[in-house]
Design an enzyme around this catalytic site. Structure first.
Site, PDB file in Angstrom:
ATOM      1  N   ALA A  34      39.406 -36.849  43.996  1.00  0.00           N
ATOM      2  CA  ALA A  34      38.118 -36.158  43.981  1.00  0.00           C
ATOM      3  C   ALA A  34      38.159 -35.016  42.984  1.00  0.00           C
ATOM      4  O   ALA A  34      39.147 -34.287  42.905  1.00  0.00           O
ATOM      5  CB  ALA A  34      37.773 -35.622  45.360  1.00  0.00           C
ATOM      6  N   ASP A  35      37.091 -34.883  42.219  1.00  0.00           N
ATOM      7  CA  ASP A  35      36.929 -33.705  41.381  1.00  0.00           C
ATOM      8  C   ASP A  35      36.215 -32.603  42.141  1.00  0.00           C
ATOM      9  O   ASP A  35      36.412 -31.425  41.865  1.00  0.00           O
ATOM     10  CB  ASP A  35      36.142 -34.067  40.116  1.00  0.00           C
ATOM     11  CG  ASP A  35      37.030 -34.707  39.073  1.00  0.00           C
ATOM     12  OD1 ASP A  35      37.464 -33.993  38.167  1.00  0.00           O
ATOM     13  OD2 ASP A  35      37.311 -35.914  39.174  1.00  0.00           O
ATOM     14  N   ARG A  36      35.395 -33.004  43.098  1.00  0.00           N
ATOM     15  CA  ARG A  36      34.725 -32.011  43.944  1.00  0.00           C
ATOM     16  C   ARG A  36      34.229 -32.699  45.210  1.00  0.00           C
ATOM     17  O   ARG A  36      33.666 -33.790  45.155  1.00  0.00           O
ATOM     18  CB  ARG A  36      33.548 -31.379  43.198  1.00  0.00           C
ATOM     19  CG  ARG A  36      32.851 -30.274  43.981  1.00  0.00           C
ATOM     20  CD  ARG A  36      31.820 -29.552  43.121  1.00  0.00           C
ATOM     21  NE  ARG A  36      32.406 -29.063  41.880  1.00  0.00           N
ATOM     22  CZ  ARG A  36      31.860 -28.117  41.117  1.00  0.00           C
ATOM     23  NH1 ARG A  36      30.726 -27.555  41.476  1.00  0.00           N
ATOM     24  NH2 ARG A  36      32.442 -27.731  40.000  1.00  0.00           N
TER      25      ARG A  36
ATOM     26  N   ALA B 256      32.323 -36.151  44.380  1.00  0.00           N
ATOM     27  CA  ALA B 256      32.234 -36.472  42.953  1.00  0.00           C
ATOM     28  C   ALA B 256      33.615 -36.868  42.458  1.00  0.00           C
ATOM     29  O   ALA B 256      34.600 -36.171  42.706  1.00  0.00           O
ATOM     30  CB  ALA B 256      31.718 -35.265  42.174  1.00  0.00           C
TER      31      ALA B 256
ATOM     32  N   GLY C  50      37.374 -29.846  39.973  1.00  0.00           N
ATOM     33  CA  GLY C  50      37.276 -30.124  38.545  1.00  0.00           C
ATOM     34  C   GLY C  50      36.010 -29.546  37.948  1.00  0.00           C
ATOM     35  O   GLY C  50      35.002 -29.391  38.614  1.00  0.00           O
TER      36      GLY C  50
END
Length: 406
Positions: A263-265, A273, A404
């Protein structure tokens, strides 16, 4: 042996601290470690994307300054001057990737630590430097430990909560496979990895029969990086193109225990995301009855972002879709110089979002270093209160954000 993308040796009686990073621009065809001796070296490595991944960027920046301080700082200044010097160098490193949320977060936390250290009347410049180096080294140790905990928690959940896992536990002949996308291993973190860490843990427990790595177009992090790590660690692996995921789930439905992604967020409600193509995998997993899991440390959960609707998705240059770059294959064997090749009709419009958002209702669990968070019965969203309740002030003060930059 697990791939080490960041090699750091603390100072000892045998010599000063040292830092080397695996140059990711040369992967998968060459394995080259580059020494980082000062902030200028670290700046270039981060800016040129020789190192990538939210936690890895922050930790390399922190260790870069630790190495520089241990080799070039003479300690002749006051505690306040040492603090100012360290913060100035951190701010310089931050400009290597000014949009990286995690790097800015780490710089802020480290600046706060040295400011606090310098505020004591009994502190001299060397004490401030030592406090900084200890904090930077702790970031590396903590991130690896968190990743290993994510791996262990995810492997345990899979063995207890998936059909393939439960069958494998009682029957060694039962196959158990995992499908993943993008790169979430040692190349993106301080070491071991998140989603790839779960795969490593299953493999180490002799429970994994195969990992399926999605190519991850258009930047090919799956084929270039994840496949490289899997081969390095001797984990049985098969590379597939992104569009093959549905077919492999249909063919191997009883053997694929889960799709695991990084996961980036992660928004406050659990919307996630991640690299483009993740959402498609979640839809396919739900259709085929395959568990869909997100593996990420608590620092990836952005409780200030209510849902995925509030996440702005970065759109990248069209040439990433219409061109590919790599070393030329020499007929006699081996590789030649890199070349860029066009693969699409000249003049066609391109849409190239770097990420997509997977809604929480398609996610079965979010694997963190303190456990696997599941939705309450009947709920479409996640509640993360329990995992943050156990976070100490010391952890909150030192752990860099893994969110991220979108």
């Amino acid at each position: 042996m697990v791939l080490q993308a960041i090699k750091y040796t603390p100072a000892s009686g045998d010599g000063p601290a040292s830092l080397e990073i695996l140059d990711q621009l040369q992967i998968p065809h060459r394995t080259v470690y580059e020494p980082i001796k000062n902030c200028e070296d670290g700046f270039k490595a981060i800016k040129q994307m020789k190192v990538r991944g939210a936690p890895a960027i922050a930790i390399v920046a922190a260790l870069t300054l630790a190495v520089e301080l241990g080799t070039t700082y003479d300690g002749a200044q006051s505690a306040a001057e040492a603090k100012d010097h360290i913060i100035q160098r951190l701010e310089y490193l931050k400009t290597s990737r000014p949009t990286a949320v995690n790097l800015g977060d780490a710089v802020g936390k480290l600046s706060k630590i040295v400011t606090t250290a310098a505020s004591s009347s009994a502190t001299d410049s060397q004490a401030v430097v030592k406090e900084y180096i200890a904090a930077a080294e702790r970031m590396l140790v903590d991130d690896v430990a968190d990743n290993k905990a994510i791996g262990a928690n995810g492997a345990k959940w899979i063995m207890e909560n998936t059909e393939a896992g439960k069958s494998r536990a009682s029957n060694a002949a039962q196959e158990l496979s995992i499908l993943t996308i993008c790169n979430t291993g040692s190349l993106a973190t301080a070491g071991y990895g998140t989603a790839l860490g779960v795969i490593r843990s299953l493999h180490n427990a002799q429970c994994l029969t195969r990992a399926y790595a999605s190519e991850t177009r258009p930047y090919n992090q799956g084929s270039r990086l994840t496949a490289y790590e899997l081969v390095h660690d001797n984990i049985p692996a098969t590379l597939i193109t992104d569009s093959m995921a549905g077919s492999i789930m249909a063919r191997e439905r009883s053997n694929i225990a889960a799709v695991i992604v990084g996961a980036d967020r992660v928004a406050a409600n659990g919307d996630t995301a991640n690299k483009i193509g993740t959402y498609s995998l979640a839809v396919l997993a739900r259709h085929h009855g395959v568990k869909f899991l997100v593996a990420a440390p608590r620092t990836t959960v952005d409780r200030a972002t209510a849902s995925g609707e509030d996440i702005v998705i970065e759109e990248r240059a069209g040439h990433e879709v219409t061109q590919v770059r790599g070393p030329q294959v020499i007929p006699e064997g081996g590789f030649g110089e890199p070349a860029t090749v066009s693969t699409a009709a000249i003049g066609v419009d391109v849409w190239n979002p770097a990420f997509d958002v997977t809604p929480a209702n398609l996610i079965d669990g979010i694997i963190t270093e303190v456990g696997v968070v599941e939705k309450a019965s009947g709920s479409l969203n996640f509640n993360f209160d329990s995992i943050f309740a156990s976070m100490t002030k010391e952890e909150a003060d030192i752990k860099p954000s893994s969110i991220g930059g979108m």
